[in-house]
Motif scaffolding. Structure first.
Motif, PDB file in Angstrom:
ATOM      1  N   VAL A 299      27.712  35.417  47.220  1.00  0.00           N
ATOM      2  CA  VAL A 299      28.894  36.164  46.781  1.00  0.00           C
ATOM      3  C   VAL A 299      29.812  35.227  46.003  1.00  0.00           C
ATOM      4  N   PRO A 300      30.109  35.538  44.748  1.00  0.00           N
ATOM      5  CA  PRO A 300      30.957  34.638  43.958  1.00  0.00           C
ATOM      6  C   PRO A 300      32.430  34.771  44.334  1.00  0.00           C
ATOM      7  N   ARG A 301      33.167  33.720  44.139  1.00  0.00           N
ATOM      8  CA  ARG A 301      34.612  33.806  44.309  1.00  0.00           C
ATOM      9  C   ARG A 301      35.183  34.628  43.164  1.00  0.00           C
ATOM     10  N   SER A 302      36.266  35.331  43.445  1.00  0.00           N
ATOM     11  CA  SER A 302      36.899  36.151  42.424  1.00  0.00           C
ATOM     12  C   SER A 302      37.477  35.266  41.317  1.00  0.00           C
ATOM     13  N   LEU A 303      37.697  35.862  40.165  1.00  0.00           N
ATOM     14  CA  LEU A 303      38.285  35.117  39.051  1.00  0.00           C
ATOM     15  C   LEU A 303      39.635  34.536  39.445  1.00  0.00           C
ATOM     16  N   LEU A 304      40.446  35.332  40.122  1.00  0.00           N
ATOM     17  CA  LEU A 304      41.757  34.855  40.535  1.00  0.00           C
ATOM     18  C   LEU A 304      41.639  33.672  41.495  1.00  0.00           C
ATOM     19  N   ALA A 305      40.665  33.731  42.407  1.00  0.00           N
ATOM     20  CA  ALA A 305      40.468  32.628  43.349  1.00  0.00           C
ATOM     21  C   ALA A 305      40.018  31.363  42.634  1.00  0.00           C
TER      22      ALA A 305
ATOM     23  N   TYR B 173      25.428  41.758  60.131  1.00  0.00           N
ATOM     24  CA  TYR B 173      25.942  41.636  58.769  1.00  0.00           C
ATOM     25  C   TYR B 173      26.504  40.232  58.597  1.00  0.00           C
ATOM     26  N   ALA B 174      26.205  39.615  57.479  1.00  0.00           N
ATOM     27  CA  ALA B 174      26.784  38.312  57.162  1.00  0.00           C
ATOM     28  C   ALA B 174      27.021  38.250  55.662  1.00  0.00           C
TER      29      ALA B 174
ATOM     30  N   MET C 164      38.503  39.558  50.843  1.00  0.00           N
ATOM     31  CA  MET C 164      38.244  38.443  51.752  1.00  0.00           C
ATOM     32  C   MET C 164      37.109  37.565  51.230  1.00  0.00           C
ATOM     33  N   GLU C 165      35.991  38.215  50.912  1.00  0.00           N
ATOM     34  CA  GLU C 165      34.831  37.459  50.464  1.00  0.00           C
ATOM     35  C   GLU C 165      35.066  36.826  49.102  1.00  0.00           C
ATOM     36  N   GLY C 166      35.879  37.473  48.277  1.00  0.00           N
ATOM     37  CA  GLY C 166      36.176  36.942  46.958  1.00  0.00           C
ATOM     38  C   GLY C 166      37.022  35.681  46.989  1.00  0.00           C
ATOM     39  N   VAL C 167      37.782  35.506  48.058  1.00  0.00           N
ATOM     40  CA  VAL C 167      38.608  34.304  48.190  1.00  0.00           C
ATOM     41  C   VAL C 167      37.874  33.209  48.956  1.00  0.00           C
ATOM     42  N   GLY C 168      36.665  33.513  49.436  1.00  0.00           N
ATOM     43  CA  GLY C 168      35.854  32.511  50.105  1.00  0.00           C
ATOM     44  C   GLY C 168      35.669  32.715  51.588  1.00  0.00           C
ATOM     45  N   MET C 169      36.279  33.757  52.184  1.00  0.00           N
ATOM     46  CA  MET C 169      36.053  34.023  53.602  1.00  0.00           C
ATOM     47  C   MET C 169      34.624  34.507  53.807  1.00  0.00           C
TER      48      MET C 169
END
Length: 259
Positions: A15-21, A9-10, A67-72
Motif C-alpha cells: 500500500v503506497p503512502r498518500s501524496l500528502l504523506a 486482514y492485514a 490510516m494506511e495512506g499515512v503509513g499505519m
C-alpha cells in the motif's frame, strides 16, 4: 475494500503512502486533512437526514484508507468467529482511542445493523453530534452509574430486539493501558437480559493518540501497529462470562506487549 471482511486482514506492505504523506513531514497534517473532510461530509449528510448505513460504512472505509495512506498498518483477527452469529450480539471491548469508533463500522456493519453506547454529551457536539445521533446510539451520562446501567439495559435491549448489535466500552474513558478493575460487567448484563451472545474484542489503537486539549485530535504515530482481535462468541447465560471477556482482552494485549 471487500478484503476487510476476510480473516485475517492485514494492510498490504505494497500500500503506497498518500501524496500528502509523501510531501508533508507531519503525519498529523496528512492524516487529519482527509479524515476531517470525511467527518464534515458525514455531518452535512446527517443534518439533512441522508447519512444512512451505506454512507457510514463508506466513511469508515475512507478512514482506513487515510490510516494506511499515512503509513499505519492495520491487523484484524478473529472475524471468522462472527460467522457463527445468527443475530445481533453485544461486542465488549477495551477503549484506547477514537480510532476504533471509526474503524469498526467497516468491519461490523456489513454483518448486520450496529450501534454504540456513547457518552450523552457527545450527541451535542456541533460536528460529531449529528453523525452520532443518526446512528441511534444508547446514551449514558456517566454522572450516575445506576442511571447509566438502566439506560444501557433498557435502551440496549430495545435495540438488540430490533436486530441491532451493540458495541460497549465498559471501561468508559479512553486509556492506553488495560485496568481490569475498571472494566465493569455492563455488557454481559445487557447480553444476558436480551438473550444474545457477547463477543470479546481486544484493541490496540493508540497510533491515533488522544489529544491534550482536543481528545479527538491527538498525535499520529504511523509506526505503531493498529491491532484488533475478536474472540469467539460467548453465551451470556452463566457465571464467569465477564471474567472470560476480561481474560481474553488482557491476554491478547499482553501478547501484543500492551499488558
Amino acid at each position: 475494500m471487500d478484503r476487510l471482511t476476510r480473516d485475517p486482514y492485514a494492510t498490504s506492505p505494497n500500500v503506497p503512502r498518500s501524496l500528502l504523506a509523501r510531501l508533508s513531514p507531519w503525519p498529523e497534517l496528512s492524516f487529519y486533512l482527509p479524515v476531517g473532510w470525511i467527518v464534515l461530509r458525514a455531518s452535512w449528510l446527517a443534518t439533512r437526514g441522508r447519512y444512512d448505513d451505506r454512507a457510514w460504512v463508506e466513511g469508515s472505509r475512507g478512514i482506513i484508507r487515510a490510516m494506511e495512506g499515512v503509513g499505519m498498518r492495520l491487523s484484524v483477527q478473529g472475524l471468522a468467529h462472527l460467522r457463527a452469529l445468527q443475530g445481533p450480539a453485544v461486542y465488549i471491548a477495551n477503549h484506547m482511542s477514537t480510532l476504533e469508533t471509526f474503524v469498526l463500522p467497516a468491519l461490523l456493519r456489513p454483518r448486520g445493523p450496529l450501534t454504540f453506547v456513547v457518552k450523552a454529551s457527545l450527541l451535542r457536539y456541533p460536528v460529531f453530534g449529528p453523525i452520532l445521533r443518526s446512528r441511534d446510539p444508547v446514551a449514558v451520562t456517566r454522572a450516575s452509574p445506576r442511571e447509566d446501567l438502566k439506560a444501557v439495559l433498557e435502551g440496549g435491549k430495545e435495540r438488540l430486539g430490533r436486530g441491532l448489535s451493540v458495541v460497549v466500552f465498559p471501561q468508559g474513558e479512553r486509556r492506553s493501558d488495560f485496568a481490569p478493575g475498571q472494566f465493569n460487567s455492563i455488557g454481559v448484563k445487557l447480553a444476558a437480559r436480551a438473550g444474545v451472545p457477547v463477543v470479546p474484542l481486544a484493541l490496540s489503537t493508540d497510533a491515533w493518540g488522544t489529544g491534550r486539549w482536543l481528545k479527538d485530535l491527538g498525535p499520529v504515530t504511523p509506526e505503531r501497529p493498529v491491532q484488533l482481535r475478536f474472540g469467539a462468541p460467548l453465551a451470556a447465560d452463566g457465571l464467569g462470562v465477564h471474567d472470560r471477556v476480561v481474560a481474553f482482552i488482557g491476554d491478547t494485549l499482553a501478547e501484543w506487549g500492551r499488558g
